[in-house]
Design a protein around this motif. Structure first.
Motif, PDB file in Angstrom:
ATOM      1  N   GLN A  45       0.865  -1.183   0.000  1.00  0.00           N
ATOM      2  CA  GLN A  45       0.000   0.000   0.000  1.00  0.00           C
ATOM      3  C   GLN A  45       0.900   1.232   0.000  1.00  0.00           C
ATOM      4  OE1 GLN A  45      -3.300  -0.303  -0.118  1.00  0.00           O
ATOM      5  NE2 GLN A  45      -3.450  -2.485   0.273  1.00  0.00           N
ATOM      6  N   TRP A  83       1.775  -2.753   7.600  1.00  0.00           N
ATOM      7  CA  TRP A  83       3.075  -2.204   7.951  1.00  0.00           C
ATOM      8  C   TRP A  83       3.441  -2.379   9.431  1.00  0.00           C
ATOM      9  CZ3 TRP A  83       7.488  -1.578   6.001  1.00  0.00           C
ATOM     10  CH2 TRP A  83       8.453  -0.835   6.681  1.00  0.00           C
ATOM     11  N   ALA A 148       0.750   7.662   8.291  1.00  0.00           N
ATOM     12  CA  ALA A 148       0.671   6.225   8.544  1.00  0.00           C
ATOM     13  C   ALA A 148       1.284   5.864   9.892  1.00  0.00           C
ATOM     14  CB  ALA A 148       1.371   5.455   7.429  1.00  0.00           C
ATOM     15  N   LYS A 149       0.606   4.990  10.596  1.00  0.00           N
ATOM     16  CA  LYS A 149       1.031   4.546  11.929  1.00  0.00           C
ATOM     17  C   LYS A 149       2.358   3.794  11.859  1.00  0.00           C
ATOM     18  CE  LYS A 149      -2.309   3.102  14.402  1.00  0.00           C
ATOM     19  NZ  LYS A 149      -3.417   2.300  14.984  1.00  0.00           N
ATOM     20  N   THR A 151       5.435   4.858  11.352  1.00  0.00           N
ATOM     21  CA  THR A 151       6.367   5.268  10.302  1.00  0.00           C
ATOM     22  C   THR A 151       7.272   6.403  10.768  1.00  0.00           C
ATOM     23  OG1 THR A 151       4.843   6.910   9.367  1.00  0.00           O
ATOM     24  CG2 THR A 151       4.700   4.643   8.512  1.00  0.00           C
ATOM     25  N   GLU A 172      -3.750   8.811  12.893  1.00  0.00           N
ATOM     26  CA  GLU A 172      -2.813   7.771  12.470  1.00  0.00           C
ATOM     27  C   GLU A 172      -3.567   6.654  11.735  1.00  0.00           C
ATOM     28  OE1 GLU A 172      -0.283   6.478  15.641  1.00  0.00           O
ATOM     29  OE2 GLU A 172      -0.097   8.511  16.472  1.00  0.00           O
ATOM     30  N   TYR A 173      -3.044   6.262  10.579  1.00  0.00           N
ATOM     31  CA  TYR A 173      -3.715   5.295   9.715  1.00  0.00           C
ATOM     32  C   TYR A 173      -2.887   4.011   9.588  1.00  0.00           C
ATOM     33  CZ  TYR A 173      -6.736   9.166   8.309  1.00  0.00           C
ATOM     34  OH  TYR A 173      -7.635  10.217   8.306  1.00  0.00           O
ATOM     35  N   ASP A 175      -2.669   2.202   6.876  1.00  0.00           N
ATOM     36  CA  ASP A 175      -1.916   2.306   5.631  1.00  0.00           C
ATOM     37  C   ASP A 175      -2.213   3.646   4.965  1.00  0.00           C
ATOM     38  OD1 ASP A 175      -4.052   2.053   3.498  1.00  0.00           O
ATOM     39  OD2 ASP A 175      -4.329   0.095   4.450  1.00  0.00           O
ATOM     40  N   ASN A 176      -1.370   4.018   4.026  1.00  0.00           N
ATOM     41  CA  ASN A 176      -1.465   5.327   3.393  1.00  0.00           C
ATOM     42  C   ASN A 176      -2.724   5.486   2.539  1.00  0.00           C
ATOM     43  OD1 ASN A 176       1.125   6.831   4.047  1.00  0.00           O
ATOM     44  ND2 ASN A 176       1.937   4.875   3.346  1.00  0.00           N
ATOM     45  N   ALA A 179      -5.456   6.971   4.469  1.00  0.00           N
ATOM     46  CA  ALA A 179      -5.235   8.403   4.695  1.00  0.00           C
ATOM     47  C   ALA A 179      -5.584   9.206   3.451  1.00  0.00           C
ATOM     48  CB  ALA A 179      -3.782   8.650   5.096  1.00  0.00           C
ATOM     49  N   ASN A 193       3.908  12.342   4.077  1.00  0.00           N
ATOM     50  CA  ASN A 193       4.610  11.171   3.563  1.00  0.00           C
ATOM     51  C   ASN A 193       5.858  11.674   2.860  1.00  0.00           C
ATOM     52  OD1 ASN A 193       5.223   8.530   2.919  1.00  0.00           O
ATOM     53  ND2 ASN A 193       3.229   8.070   2.042  1.00  0.00           N
TER      54      ASN A 193
END
Length: 275
Positions: A45, A83, A148-149, A151, A172-173, A175-176, A179, A193
């Motif tokens: 992702q 992730w 993203a969480k 990262t 916080e997500y 995956d991107n 978001a 990002n």
């Protein structure tokens, strides 16, 4: 009879010792070569490095690791994981290395062994294309933004917003893509990002997204990683040797231009991280 029994015990001891030495000598590179396969944990992702296109893996990582596999004489198999579970999976020995790639940071260098850099990872913000209120990164003050969480981009974002007069709310997500969906729907005003990633997203959907420039983050790089132990060092060294060859003959620049939009100069030795 006693001499024969003693000889048998001596022979058995030698055999067990040989097996033990053989097992000890089989480092991670030897295991990869023996299996004929390099197993890489990643998250699909993370375009343009790893993503799914019509249900199939596509992106920079697939093409670069194919070249690495040729140099090492092995096939490459990717595992698609959320992730937050990728680095714990590496530590648990569920695969040989991480192909995220990851931002090179001081904290991670203490825990993992990085390959040489493969791309620029300086952080920036992605906004909606029609959002005229955001003209520079500091305009997110007091608003709601995402990352993203787990990262390095999230860590850099937290450090940056702490310098603003009114701290934004950070969501916080996992995956991107989640978001980016919230950004497109107007539930947040920006996503943090690496510039490399969000420039690709904005290029794919120019009617929806735009990049806020200049980047807000420190100069950092993307690389892959292995476990930080003696067994993994031969694999790391072999990977770096292959990567330097791919960089020297132009294959790395070709893949950067294909997937990242431009070729970029990356260090041939590991730089000291900025954070």
């Amino acid at each position: 009879m006693k001499r024969a029994a003693s000889w048998k015990r001596f022979t058995l001891a030698l055999t067990l010792a040989a097996v033990s030495v053989s097992a000890f000598a089989e480092d991670q590179l030897a295991k990869v070569k023996k299996a004929g396969e390099l197993v890489v944990g990643t998250e699909m992702q993370f375009a343009p490095f790893d993503f799914l296109e019509n249900g199939q893996q596509a992106g920079f990582n697939k093409d670069l690791f194919a070249e690495i596999g040729k140099e090492l004489g092995v096939k490459v198999r990717f595992l698609d994981l959320p992730w937050p579970s990728v680095l714990p999976g590496l530590e648990a020995g569920k695969f040989d290395m991480v192909g995220g790639p990851l931002t090179v940071t001081k904290a991670r260098m203490e825990r993992y062994a990085y390959t040489l850099p493969v791309a620029d990872a300086t952080d920036a913000l992605l906004k909606r294309a029609n959002d005229t209120a955001l003209k520079q990164s500091s305009d997110v003050a007091g608003k709601t933004i995402g990352a993203a969480k787990g990262t390095a981009q999230l860590d850099q974002l937290k450090a940056y917003v702490a310098t603003l007069p009114h701290a934004p709310t950070i969501r916080e997500y996992v995956d991107n893509n989640q978001a980016y969906s919230d950004l497109a729907a107007g539930r947040i005003v920006a996503v943090a990002n690496a510039m490399t990633n969000i420039a690709y997203v904005a290029k794919q959907r120019p009617e929806t997204f735009a990049v806020l420039t200049p980047p807000f983050g420190a100069k950092v790089y993307y690389a892959y990683c292995v476990r930080k132990d003696a067994d993994s060092k031969p694999l790391l060294d072999a990977f770096n040797t292959a990567l330097l060859k791919i960089q020297a003959d132009g294959r790395l620049a070709t893949l950067q231009k294909k997937w990242l939009g431009t070729s970029m100069t990356v260090p041939t030795t590991m730089p000291t991280p900025n954070f």
